[in-house]
Design an enzyme around this catalytic site. Structure first.
Site, mmCIF file in Angstrom:
data_model
loop_
_atom_site.group_PDB
_atom_site.id
_atom_site.type_symbol
_atom_site.label_atom_id
_atom_site.label_comp_id
_atom_site.label_asym_id
_atom_site.label_seq_id
_atom_site.Cartn_x
_atom_site.Cartn_y
_atom_site.Cartn_z
ATOM 1 N N GLU A 1 -0.749 -6.309 22.384
ATOM 2 C CA GLU A 1 -0.077 -5.131 22.960
ATOM 3 C C GLU A 1 -1.046 -4.322 23.834
ATOM 4 O O GLU A 1 -2.250 -4.317 23.556
ATOM 5 C CB GLU A 1 0.519 -4.250 21.830
ATOM 6 C CG GLU A 1 -0.478 -3.674 20.875
ATOM 7 C CD GLU A 1 0.205 -3.000 19.671
ATOM 8 O OE1 GLU A 1 1.090 -3.593 19.052
ATOM 9 O OE2 GLU A 1 -0.186 -1.870 19.362
ATOM 10 N N GLY B 1 0.847 -1.184 0.000
ATOM 11 C CA GLY B 1 0.000 0.000 0.000
ATOM 12 C C GLY B 1 0.886 1.239 0.000
ATOM 13 O O GLY B 1 2.058 1.187 -0.392
ATOM 14 N N ARG B 2 0.303 2.349 0.471
ATOM 15 C CA ARG B 2 1.057 3.617 0.432
ATOM 16 C C ARG B 2 2.366 3.534 1.212
ATOM 17 O O ARG B 2 3.412 3.984 0.747
ATOM 18 C CB ARG B 2 0.191 4.745 1.011
ATOM 19 C CG ARG B 2 -0.916 5.161 0.091
ATOM 20 C CD ARG B 2 -1.878 6.074 0.826
ATOM 21 N NE ARG B 2 -2.835 5.262 1.558
ATOM 22 C CZ ARG B 2 -4.151 5.433 1.567
ATOM 23 N NH1 ARG B 2 -4.679 6.429 0.919
ATOM 24 N NH2 ARG B 2 -4.951 4.643 2.240
ATOM 25 N N HIS C 1 4.899 0.626 19.441
ATOM 26 C CA HIS C 1 3.929 1.070 18.423
ATOM 27 C C HIS C 1 4.034 2.586 18.196
ATOM 28 O O HIS C 1 3.083 3.337 18.441
ATOM 29 C CB HIS C 1 2.502 0.680 18.836
ATOM 30 C CG HIS C 1 1.544 0.620 17.673
ATOM 31 N ND1 HIS C 1 0.504 -0.265 17.602
ATOM 32 C CD2 HIS C 1 1.469 1.358 16.537
ATOM 33 C CE1 HIS C 1 -0.184 -0.072 16.485
ATOM 34 N NE2 HIS C 1 0.392 0.905 15.815
ATOM 35 N N ARG D 1 0.779 -4.630 12.141
ATOM 36 C CA ARG D 1 -0.142 -4.870 13.251
ATOM 37 C C ARG D 1 0.287 -6.125 13.980
ATOM 38 O O ARG D 1 0.807 -7.070 13.355
ATOM 39 C CB ARG D 1 -1.566 -5.117 12.741
ATOM 40 C CG ARG D 1 -2.388 -3.873 12.522
ATOM 41 C CD ARG D 1 -2.729 -3.163 13.830
ATOM 42 N NE ARG D 1 -3.507 -1.961 13.623
ATOM 43 C CZ ARG D 1 -3.015 -0.752 13.363
ATOM 44 N NH1 ARG D 1 -1.703 -0.575 13.296
ATOM 45 N NH2 ARG D 1 -3.801 0.282 13.208
HETATM 46 C C1 DGY Z 1 -1.904 3.358 12.172
HETATM 47 O O1 DGY Z 1 -2.002 4.439 11.621
HETATM 48 O O2 DGY Z 1 -2.632 2.418 11.894
HETATM 49 C C2 DGY Z 1 -0.844 3.251 13.207
HETATM 50 O O3 DGY Z 1 -0.554 1.929 13.520
HETATM 51 C C3 DGY Z 1 -1.250 4.008 14.437
HETATM 52 O O4 DGY Z 1 -2.227 3.285 15.090
#
Ligand code: DGY
Length: 331
Positions: A269, A156-157, A287, A240
């Site tokens: 987490e 993705g981006r 994170h 994630r």
């Molecule tokens: C997102 O933008 O999904 C980052 O993990 C921040 O939660």
């Protein structure tokens, strides 16, 4: 009567003040993590919520909070929100794409480099007083990044922004795997070549995960996938928790199946698998992929723009900038 909204996390005061111009705001100045019951209680009578990945917004919660009209999630990922359940109930969901792409790509690259070059491990050694004699040849010798094969799962981006850094800045050979292949011009601009997942794992010197979490990507990297990688390879996860089987990864790192890992996201987490905490060859961060001041401010501002517009206020009333389920707006 002014609408009421809930902000589940404290945010930059000057940005949060914009919410108070339109709404009665209940916030969480001490950043307490609320239980699902507590969240449900606080959402009673609220029309909107500024949520984060920590809060699960599902059908049961929506049914218990019928006044809710807008779920404005901070972050590009929104796997904490059951979007179908929101859409079915006419609840708008928004996220914060684009504003964090380059910052998160910087971080993914930095974490991959720190992992390859053993930066955290050597820093701990120095702070602990371990550097008592001149370095020997292989002291903290790691893996090169320049000229190596960068393998990206999820294009993705953010994946494309990491690919560009690797190809243009570090002369890396960049390969990727994605649910669908990029258009030829986008692929060329990223400097990356599409391969199947088995080839990605086999050829990676540095594997970086940027794939969104979904049931389909749950444990996309487990023992079987790690076993296909080179013993000198590194793995970086900025996507994630749950995409990697953390227990299997800890075991692979312990046995030397791969050389090292850099992890910014974890299953369950803020709890981190205890076996990971004991290993020297893993860089662990809480994170913070999108956490530059500028970008976190932009994420907060975009979330608030979404919330204000979703509830029918401000210059874009009725047209929040980044809806996830825009079909709700049509009704
Ligand atoms: C997102 O933008 O999904 C980052 O993990 C921040 O939660």
């Amino acid at each position: 009567m002014r609408p009421s909204v809930l902000a589940t996390r404290a945010t930059f005061a000057d940005i949060a003040d914009r919410l108070r111009e339109h709404f009665d705001v209940e916030d969480n100045p001490s950043d307490t993590v609320w239980s699902p019951e507590e969240l449900r209680r606080r959402l009673q009578g609220k029309q909107g919520v500024m949520s984060t990945g920590t809060e699960r917004i599902d059908a049961a919660l929506l049914d218990a909070c019928p006044s809710l009209k807008a779920v404005c999630n901070v972050g590009v990922g929104y796997n904490n929100v059951d979007v179908a359940a929101c859409t079915a109930r006419g609840v708008l969901v928004t996220n914060t794409p684009d504003v964090l792409t380059e910052t998160t790509a910087d971080y993914g690259f930095a974490l991959m480099m720190a992992t390859a070059r053993r930066i955290a491990e050597s820093e701990h050694f120095l702070r602990a007083g371990g550097w008592t004699k001149p370095g020997i040849f292989d002291m903290f010798a790691g893996a090169d990044v320049h000229g190596a094969t960068l393998a990206i799962l999820g294009m993705g981006r953010i994946g494309r922004a990491i690919a560009r850094r690797g190809a243009a800045g570090f002369g890396m050979r960049v390969i990727y795997h994605n649910r669908s292949r990029l258009a030829p011009d986008v692929e060329a601009e990223s400097g990356a070549r599409y391969v199947d997942k088995a080839t990605l794992l086999k050829e990676a010197d540095h594997l970086v995960l940027v794939v969104p979490y979904s049931p389909a990507s749950h444990h996309a990297i487990g023992a079987a996938e790690l076993a296909q990688m080179k013993p000198g390879a590194t793995l970086t996860n900025i996507a994630r928790g749950g995409i990697v089987d953390d227990a299997a990864l800890a075991e692979a790192l312990r046995k030397g199946t791969i050389a090292a890992a850099g992890l910014d996201v974890f299953e369950g987490e803020p709890t981190v698998h205890p076996a990971l905490l004991k290993l020297p060859n893993v860089v662990l961060t809480p994170h913070i992929g999108s956490a530059s001041v500028k970008t976190r401010r932009a994420m907060a501002a975009l979330t608030i723009d979404n919330l204000i517009a979703a509830l029918g206020f401000g210059p874009s009333a009725g047209h929040p900038p980044t809806p996830v389920n825009p079909e709700v707006l049509a009704h």
